[in-house]
Design an enzyme around this catalytic site. Structure first.
Site, PDB file in Angstrom:
ATOM      1  N   SER A 152       4.113  28.511 126.378  1.00 23.81           N
ATOM      2  CA  SER A 152       3.208  29.605 126.708  1.00 23.81           C
ATOM      3  C   SER A 152       3.671  30.201 128.027  1.00 23.81           C
ATOM      4  O   SER A 152       4.352  29.532 128.818  1.00 23.81           O
ATOM      5  CB  SER A 152       1.772  29.069 126.859  1.00 23.81           C
ATOM      6  N   TYR A 165      -4.490  22.638 130.540  1.00 24.27           N
ATOM      7  CA  TYR A 165      -3.637  23.379 129.620  1.00 24.27           C
ATOM      8  C   TYR A 165      -2.363  23.884 130.301  1.00 24.27           C
ATOM      9  O   TYR A 165      -1.246  23.692 129.788  1.00 24.27           O
ATOM     10  CB  TYR A 165      -4.400  24.554 129.017  1.00 24.27           C
TER      11      TYR A 165
END
Length: 250
Positions: A152, A165
């Site tokens: 990501s 995360y």
């Protein structure tokens, strides 16, 4: 020609890798980016297996895409070992691992509990390592293979509420660089793909609001990038690709 005795994949007349008949295993393949990657690869003639924790959704996706479903949790080592047994039993080979399974919990640091923090790392980091470890054993023995890690743009910078995360994606990026350094001498390519915001069910599952805007990325955009990266002749590869929407709007 029977499914399990198809000829191996290789270069086409233009020097591009022809993915037809390659075998790919994708984690988190029931929905979102994982499903789009499975669909795109299968449409290109790749023999695909997908894993997922939601058995009903996994079965429905596998039937729709005509791919092999494996009900498994990447954070469970026994499930990981069984996944590879089932893939090799069905296809007798493996060319591509797509590490896509991921979860997110977003809270301020002062509110974070250890259980949720460790659950994110169990899937996003430990699970990716376990899957890559078993793939690498197979790839080293055959002196070729491809590992695609779906990270990501969270791996590139921090943000409020991103303790678990974002840190997990930083860790995945770091592991990717280590694996690349180890495995290149075995003719194994290790890719990192960093999507920015993509319209999938990830945000809703993580408890985040997401506005559906036509300028935002779709899962098929990431699938296109994965397929294009794999199709480059295997004498070379692109180590890392970040994908942003051209003109995002909140």
């Amino acid at each position: 020609i029977e499914r399990n005795v198809l000829p191996p994949w290789g270069r086409d007349c233009r020097g591009k890798m022809n993915l037809k008949n390659a075998v790919a295993l994708g984690t988190g393949g029931s929905s979102g980016i994982g499903r789009a990657i499975a669909q795109t690869l299968a449409a290109g003639g790749v023999r695909v297996a997908i894993t997922g924790r939601d058995k009903r959704r996994l079965t429905q996706t596998a039937q729709a895409l005509e791919v092999l479903p494996i009900h498994a949790d990447v954070a469970n080592e026994a499930d990981v070992l069984r996944t590879y047994r089932e893939v090799l039993q069905e296809f007798h080979d493996l060319d591509i691992l797509v590490n896509n399974a991921g979860v997110g919990v977003f809270k301020p640091l002062v509110d974070f509990d250890r259980e949720n923090f460790e659950a994110v790392f169990a899937t996003n980091v430990t699970g990716a390592m376990l899957m890559a470890r078993e793939a690498a054993k197979h790839f080293i023995a055959r002196q070729r293979g491809n590992i695609v890690n779906i990270a990501s743009t969270a791996a590139l910078r921090g943000a409020p509420n991103g303790t678990a995360y974002y840190a997990s994606k930083f860790a995945l990026r770091g592991m990717t660089e280590c694996w690349r350094a180890e495995l290149r001498r075995h003719n194994i390519r290790v890719f990192l793909i960093n999507p920015s915001e993509v319209l999938t069910n990830f945000s809703a599952t993580a408890g985040l609001a997401q506005k559906e805007n036509p300028t935002k990325l779709r899962a098929e955009d990431i699938a296109y990038i994965v397929k294009a990266a794999l199709e480059m002749d295997d004498r070379g590869f692109t180590p890392e690709l970040s994908v942003f929407a051209t003109n995002p709007q909140d």
